[in-house]
Design a protein around this motif. Structure first.
Motif, mmCIF file in Angstrom:
data_model
loop_
_atom_site.group_PDB
_atom_site.id
_atom_site.type_symbol
_atom_site.label_atom_id
_atom_site.label_comp_id
_atom_site.label_asym_id
_atom_site.label_seq_id
_atom_site.Cartn_x
_atom_site.Cartn_y
_atom_site.Cartn_z
ATOM 1 N N GLY A 1 0.779 -1.233 0.000
ATOM 2 C CA GLY A 1 0.000 0.000 0.000
ATOM 3 C C GLY A 1 0.807 1.277 0.000
ATOM 4 N N GLU A 2 2.141 1.184 -0.077
ATOM 5 C CA GLU A 2 2.949 2.407 -0.021
ATOM 6 C C GLU A 2 4.137 2.388 -0.985
ATOM 7 O OE1 GLU A 2 5.770 1.344 3.812
ATOM 8 O OE2 GLU A 2 3.782 2.166 4.192
ATOM 9 N N HIS A 3 4.142 1.453 -1.917
ATOM 10 C CA HIS A 3 5.249 1.390 -2.868
ATOM 11 C C HIS A 3 5.215 2.608 -3.794
ATOM 12 C CE1 HIS A 3 7.858 -0.071 -6.110
ATOM 13 N NE2 HIS A 3 8.322 -0.945 -5.231
ATOM 14 N N ARG A 4 6.390 3.081 -4.177
ATOM 15 C CA ARG A 4 6.492 4.292 -5.001
ATOM 16 C C ARG A 4 5.883 4.146 -6.387
ATOM 17 N NH1 ARG A 4 12.797 5.933 -3.698
ATOM 18 N NH2 ARG A 4 12.393 7.051 -1.736
ATOM 19 N N HIS A 5 5.728 2.925 -6.864
ATOM 20 C CA HIS A 5 5.125 2.733 -8.185
ATOM 21 C C HIS A 5 3.596 2.805 -8.162
ATOM 22 C CE1 HIS A 5 8.856 0.569 -10.069
ATOM 23 N NE2 HIS A 5 8.995 1.875 -9.974
ATOM 24 N N GLN A 6 3.018 2.766 -6.967
ATOM 25 C CA GLN A 6 1.555 2.819 -6.858
ATOM 26 C C GLN A 6 0.972 4.062 -7.531
ATOM 27 O OE1 GLN A 6 -0.619 0.759 -4.588
ATOM 28 N NE2 GLN A 6 -2.448 1.906 -5.111
ATOM 29 N N PRO A 7 1.434 5.280 -7.220
ATOM 30 C CA PRO A 7 0.825 6.454 -7.855
ATOM 31 C C PRO A 7 1.081 6.533 -9.355
ATOM 32 C CG PRO A 7 2.738 7.100 -6.555
ATOM 33 C CD PRO A 7 2.455 5.665 -6.223
ATOM 34 N N GLU A 8 2.217 6.013 -9.810
ATOM 35 C CA GLU A 8 2.499 5.986 -11.243
ATOM 36 C C GLU A 8 1.500 5.096 -11.973
ATOM 37 O OE1 GLU A 8 6.030 4.354 -14.232
ATOM 38 O OE2 GLU A 8 6.494 4.703 -12.115
ATOM 39 N N ILE A 9 1.251 3.917 -11.412
ATOM 40 C CA ILE A 9 0.269 2.997 -11.996
ATOM 41 C C ILE A 9 -1.113 3.638 -11.990
ATOM 42 C CG2 ILE A 9 -0.869 0.754 -11.735
ATOM 43 C CD1 ILE A 9 1.756 -0.162 -10.295
ATOM 44 N N GLN A 10 -1.480 4.206 -10.859
ATOM 45 C CA GLN A 10 -2.821 4.769 -10.699
ATOM 46 C C GLN A 10 -3.052 5.938 -11.663
ATOM 47 O OE1 GLN A 10 -3.749 5.242 -6.588
ATOM 48 N NE2 GLN A 10 -5.918 5.033 -7.007
ATOM 49 N N GLU A 11 -2.048 6.785 -11.829
ATOM 50 C CA GLU A 11 -2.192 7.934 -12.719
ATOM 51 C C GLU A 11 -2.395 7.497 -14.161
ATOM 52 O OE1 GLU A 11 -0.046 11.952 -12.175
ATOM 53 O OE2 GLU A 11 1.162 10.915 -13.687
ATOM 54 N N GLN A 12 -1.631 6.509 -14.603
ATOM 55 C CA GLN A 12 -1.748 6.053 -15.989
ATOM 56 C C GLN A 12 -3.042 5.286 -16.240
ATOM 57 O OE1 GLN A 12 0.205 6.713 -18.669
ATOM 58 N NE2 GLN A 12 1.249 8.155 -17.305
ATOM 59 N N LEU A 13 -3.461 4.452 -15.294
ATOM 60 C CA LEU A 13 -4.706 3.710 -15.473
ATOM 61 C C LEU A 13 -5.919 4.635 -15.441
ATOM 62 C CD1 LEU A 13 -4.125 0.452 -13.379
ATOM 63 C CD2 LEU A 13 -3.739 0.837 -15.828
ATOM 64 N N SER A 14 -5.878 5.650 -14.596
ATOM 65 C CA SER A 14 -6.974 6.617 -14.541
ATOM 66 C C SER A 14 -7.065 7.404 -15.840
ATOM 67 C CB SER A 14 -6.779 7.564 -13.350
ATOM 68 O OG SER A 14 -6.856 6.859 -12.123
ATOM 69 N N SER A 15 -5.921 7.732 -16.425
ATOM 70 C CA SER A 15 -5.909 8.414 -17.716
ATOM 71 C C SER A 15 -6.541 7.540 -18.794
ATOM 72 C CB SER A 15 -4.469 8.772 -18.102
ATOM 73 O OG SER A 15 -4.404 9.324 -19.394
ATOM 74 N N ALA A 16 -6.233 6.242 -18.769
ATOM 75 C CA ALA A 16 -6.816 5.319 -19.753
ATOM 76 C C ALA A 16 -8.329 5.232 -19.596
ATOM 77 C CB ALA A 16 -6.194 3.932 -19.596
ATOM 78 N N TYR A 17 -8.779 5.170 -18.362
ATOM 79 C CA TYR A 17 -10.201 4.980 -18.077
ATOM 80 C C TYR A 17 -11.013 6.258 -18.279
ATOM 81 C CZ TYR A 17 -14.346 3.371 -15.505
ATOM 82 O OH TYR A 17 -15.627 3.022 -15.125
ATOM 83 N N GLY A 18 -10.333 7.397 -18.143
ATOM 84 C CA GLY A 18 -11.055 8.669 -18.212
ATOM 85 C C GLY A 18 -11.751 9.008 -16.909
ATOM 86 N N GLY A 19 -11.290 8.466 -15.821
ATOM 87 C CA GLY A 19 -11.841 8.686 -14.491
ATOM 88 C C GLY A 19 -10.969 7.986 -13.470
ATOM 89 N N SER A 20 -11.332 8.122 -12.213
ATOM 90 C CA SER A 20 -10.503 7.564 -11.150
ATOM 91 C C SER A 20 -10.516 6.033 -11.158
ATOM 92 C CB SER A 20 -11.005 8.069 -9.792
ATOM 93 O OG SER A 20 -10.237 7.527 -8.746
ATOM 94 N N VAL A 21 -9.332 5.450 -11.064
ATOM 95 C CA VAL A 21 -9.175 3.997 -10.941
ATOM 96 C C VAL A 21 -8.512 3.705 -9.604
ATOM 97 C CG1 VAL A 21 -7.976 1.965 -11.831
ATOM 98 C CG2 VAL A 21 -9.035 3.569 -13.420
ATOM 99 N N ASP A 22 -9.090 2.801 -8.855
ATOM 100 C CA ASP A 22 -8.508 2.376 -7.586
ATOM 101 C C ASP A 22 -7.789 1.049 -7.797
ATOM 102 O OD1 ASP A 22 -9.556 4.547 -6.134
ATOM 103 O OD2 ASP A 22 -11.486 3.528 -5.917
ATOM 104 N N ILE A 23 -6.552 0.993 -7.356
ATOM 105 C CA ILE A 23 -5.787 -0.250 -7.497
ATOM 106 C C ILE A 23 -5.109 -0.593 -6.175
ATOM 107 C CG2 ILE A 23 -3.804 1.011 -8.482
ATOM 108 C CD1 ILE A 23 -3.248 -1.660 -10.076
#
Length: 343
Positions: free
Chosen positions: A205-227
């Motif tokens: 829940g605190e790895h540095r890659h978490q926000p990078e993944i979340q930002e890119q997936l949310s961009s793909a979805y066009g809305g917030s993605v929770d991972i």
């Protein structure tokens, strides 16, 4: 020929860049730097290069060295690239293998990396270097932010599904990595006696890659993605296998879900979508630039997706060279390894 400079050449990603670029028919390696080993011949530092080159590792002086090359690969610790980029920009393109330009939200970057970002304008200019998704932007980029290894293994299989909004934006990803993902500097956590014969989850829940993944997936979805992303440390040198759990509409079949991914990557040379019933293994990607994907529907609405990459190749240096090829109009397959280190 593309004139290349490699900053941070004695780290794992730097050595992998040297390995790949030395076999690239369109590349000339002009210089390679190392703060710790400057003045030492590469073949003396790394005997694998004995008899292959007389290159001497240099102390970095980007004001002068950037004038000699067309592109600089930065394989540096997080936070250091920010100090190099202003000197490089007037003369050469930049492909940064660190995290300094991957995350557009600077507050998020500063929270997870504990660093004040010195170049907010450059962050806005940077192109996220996932070729299968951002190829057109990469072609004209001045600076490319090479993705992290875990994010590469997760974003590639999920992107077409989120883009088509065929899955729910609540995702679980369990990823397992070899020890080279932690970098070359040894720590108590990563030395042989601590990892051999063991297997563990870390930074839940605190790895540095978490926000990078979340930002890119949310961009793909066009809305917030929770991972929910949980990394694990395997007692092996290299490779990442990610097992991803998603929910789809009960009316969507396994074959329909598979077809969306297969159609999206059908013409991509470095993504292999396995036939239904087959799943990736690390031994089939190690040393190569492939990302392999497999999928299974396990009940009415749940799907399991498995992906595998070599964290040093497609997860780092191979992807960086793939970006370089696109940047300079070279077929992106050129110079990149397709054979695997098997057995």
């Amino acid at each position: 020929m593309i004139r290349v400079g490699i900053a941070g050449a004695t780290g794992y990603t730097g050595l992998e860049l040297l390995r790949i670029c030395s076999h690239h028919p369109e590349v000339e390696i002009i210089w390679a730097t190392s703060d710790s080993y400057s003045g030492i011949e590469l073949g003396n530092y790394c005997p694998a290069w004995q008899g292959r080159t007389c290159m001497v590792l240099e102390k970095p002086d980007m004001e002068e060295m950037a004038r000699e090359v067309d592109v600089v690969f930065l394989g540096l610790p997080h936070g250091v690239s920010m100090d190099y980029v202003p000197a490089i920009f007037p003369h050469a393109k930049v492909i940064d293998l660190g995290a300094d330009f991957r995350i557009q939200n600077l507050e998020t970057y500063e929270k997870y990396y504990g660093l004040h970002h010195k170049l907010p304008t450059v962050v806005r200019e940077a192109v996220y270097g996932l070729p299968e998704i951002y190829r057109q932007k990469i072609k004209t980029a001045q600076i490319i932010a090479n993705p992290g290894c875990y994010p590469t293994s997760i974003i590639i299989p999920l992107y077409p599904l989120l883009k088509n909004q065929i899955i729910q934006p609540e995702i679980i990803a369990d990823s397992k990595s070899g020890v080279t993902g932690a970098g070359k500097k040894p720590t108590e956590v990563t030395h042989f006696c601590e990892i051999d014969g063991s297997f563990k989850a870390y930074k839940i829940g605190e790895h540095r890659h978490q926000p990078e993944i979340q930002e890119q997936l949310s961009s793909a979805y066009g809305g917030s993605v929770d991972i929910v992303f949980t990394p694990h440390l395997l007692p092996i040198k290299r490779g990442i296998l990610s097992t991803i759990y998603v929910q789809g509409d009960p009316s969507v079949s396994e074959k329909e879900m598979w077809k969306i991914i297969e159609n999206f990557y059908h013409n991509e040379p470095w993504v292999r979508v396995y036939p239904l019933g087959q799943f990736p293994e690390l031994k089939w990607v190690l040393g190569s630039n492939f990302c392999d994907i497999g999928l299974k529907k396990v009940d009415k609405k749940h799907f399991v997706i498995v992906s595998a990459i070599d964290n040093l190749t497609k997860g780092a240096s191979g992807q960086a060279v793939q970006n370089m090829n696109i940047l300079f109009g070279v077929d992106e397959r050129v110079g990149l390894p397709s054979s695997v280190l098997y057995p």
